[in-house]
Design an enzyme around this catalytic site. Structure first.
Site, PDB file in Angstrom:
ATOM      1  N   LYS A 221      17.315  25.203 -29.922  1.00 17.81           N
ATOM      2  CA  LYS A 221      17.814  25.285 -28.548  1.00 17.81           C
ATOM      3  C   LYS A 221      17.382  26.571 -27.846  1.00 17.81           C
ATOM      4  CE  LYS A 221      21.531  21.963 -28.388  1.00 17.81           C
ATOM      5  NZ  LYS A 221      22.969  21.695 -28.340  1.00 17.81           N
ATOM      6  N   ARG A 255      23.551  18.884 -36.537  1.00 15.90           N
ATOM      7  CA  ARG A 255      22.647  17.957 -35.835  1.00 15.90           C
ATOM      8  C   ARG A 255      21.313  18.678 -35.645  1.00 15.90           C
ATOM      9  NH1 ARG A 255      21.191  17.076 -30.518  1.00 15.90           N
ATOM     10  NH2 ARG A 255      20.751  14.899 -29.959  1.00 15.90           N
TER      11      ARG A 255
END
Lengths: 286, 189
Positions: A221, A255
């Site tokens: 991210k 995840r």
């Protein structure tokens, strides 16, 4: 105990959820698994690498061309059915905020609805309850789906995440979702700048202390990229550092894009924390 | 009547060293069967570390747990009182004795200790004397050599006394999967 649809997990070991995008434009893979066969090959690969869950998504999280529910269902639903047929015991999650999509994919065999947009669709909990599926309750700071934060601040971002996710969890519980089928997720970068995501990572133990199982979605991210000055394809080391911190604090589900590396980091950290025996130890013990 | 069982002093048998995949699964199964065959509250012949392993096996077999022994090779006290289930029970007049010991840990290049060519012949001779059983040979075991070969044979002298007039019931395990010679054997006398 954790109940993810048809699978009941009685032990307390960490779980790796592999991202499988049926999108042409997601930030990390940029459409590499948009084609159904490519997405299926990705499922085969991540299962081989040790994924416990696959998280199938049909809509890019960020800005992009409109994808309505009909198109999302076209991308995801039959694919879920194909994966279910090929892997009867695999836990299948679908990344969607829409109740009409959740209803269709649960009929196709999905076990988990990963609502990355924090309960935007109020009817979602009822659909999850009706299918006895599991629900991921995320914190987005009130953002609408597929929007980025702009000058968003919190008095205490962790407190805000705990308040929002546990309230969502209680709402799901009231709607009839099983308690052991509810997971909370602080949702790194969703409604958060890099400082927020770093703080959520540092204090994720406070979310674990709520008693709800915690999912973290850290993989590649922007908060990793901005922290290290790395583009999307060069964030694995930073992702794994954040993963280890969350694992030490006791986050339960990860995840990720890179399954094998995450599996090793999470399992190793879990063992360091004394929550997981080594796989097979004999040196000095024979 | 006495029932005697020999198990090796393998630390991997202890619950605190449990792995997700048991590296000594077949050995553990043989040990637990042998310990269950002894019946409740067996007397333990072992050093301090071996006594911990004996206690763990007795507990895992669903029998009474003997207390840890003191230092040195000695016979620990028997625990009275509660009797747990056992897969096979013995008459109350029978005594069960659990002996902890094993062969050399210097058998191969992969052994924990550096390879010593005397190790395998040593184990072969010891194994034959245990099978016999031949208490006289066991009593005359070269303990100096055993120590050099990293063999855990401190309990063998007392075992020799227990095996006077006893007969071998079975050899349940005879292997060296990690370069250390393990036996699980049972005798009755």
């Amino acid at each position: 105990m954790l109940k993810l649809g048809h699978r009941v997990l009685v032990d307390e070991l960490p779980l790796v959820m592999a991202i499988v995008n049926r999108t042409p434009d997601s930030f990390y893979d940029r459409g590499a698994t948009f084609a159904e066969d490519a997405a299926f090959a990705r499922v085969e690969q991540v299962v081989d690498e040790g994924a416990d869950i696959v998280d199938i998504g049909g809509v890019r999280a960020g800005y992009g061309p409109e994808v309505d529910a009909t198109e999302e269902i076209r991308r995801v639903a039959s694919f879920v059915g194909r994966v279910r047929t090929a892997y009867p015991s695999l836990v299948i999650s679908v990344d969607t905020w829409r109740s009409e999509v959740a209803d269709v994919v649960c009929r196709e065999g999905a076990d988990v609805v990963n609502d990355a947009w924090g309960g935007h669709d109020p009817g979602l909990v009822d659909v999850v309850a009706a299918h006895d599926a599991a629900l991921i309750c995320t914190h987005t700071g009130g953002l609408r789906p597929r929007t980025d934060p702009h000058r968003q601040e919190y008095a205490d971002v962790v407190a805000a995440a705990i308040t929002a996710t546990t309230a969502y969890a209680e709402r799901a519980l009231a709607a009839g979702v099983a308690k052991e089928s509810i997971v909370i997720d602080p949702a790194h970068d969703f409604g958060k700048n890099t400082f927020h995501s770093l703080e959520v990572t540092r204090r994720v133990g406070e979310m674990v202390e709520t008693g709800w199982p915690v999912l973290v979605s850290l993989s590649n991210k922007d908060f990793v990229g901005e922290t290290l000055g790395r583009p999307a394809g060069e964030r694995l080391s930073g992702t794994l550092a954040a993963t280890a911190v969350c694992a030490l604090a006791g986050a339960r589900i990860y995840r990720v894009h890179q399954v094998r590396e995450t599996r090793d980091v999470v399992d190793m950290t879990w063992s360091i924390a004394g929550r997981r025996p080594p796989l097979r130890a004999i040196r000095g013990l024979a | 009547m006495t029932r005697v069982a020999l198990v090796p002093g393998v630390l991997a048998l202890l619950p605190e060293y449990r792995s997700l995949q048991d590296p000594v699964a077949s050995l553990r199964a043989a040990c637990l069967d042998a310990v269950a065959w002894l019946g409740p509250s067996p007397r333990v012949v072992a050093d301090a570390q071996g006594s911990r392993i004996a206690a763990a096996l007795v507990g895992a077999a669903g029998l009474d747990t003997p207390p840890p022994s003191g230092s040195g090779y000695s016979t620990s006290g028997r625990v009275g009182g509660r009797v747990a289930s056992a897969s096979e029970r013995i008459e109350t007049t029978e005594e069960g004795v659990l002996v902890v010991g094993n062969g050399s840990a210097r058998r191969t290049e992969a052994s924990p200790g550096p390879f010593d060519p005397r190790a395998v012949p040593f184990d072969d001779a010891l194994g034959a004397a245990l099978r016999g059983p031949d208490p006289a040979v066991l009593r005359s075991l070269d303990q100096q050599l055993a120590e050099e070969l990293w063999a855990a044979t401190g309990s063998v002298t007392e075992l020799a006394g227990l095996l006077e007039g006893a007969g071998l019931v079975d050899v349940d395990y005879d292997d060296a999967p990690y370069g250390v010679q393990y036996w699980v054997m049972r005798w009755q006398g």
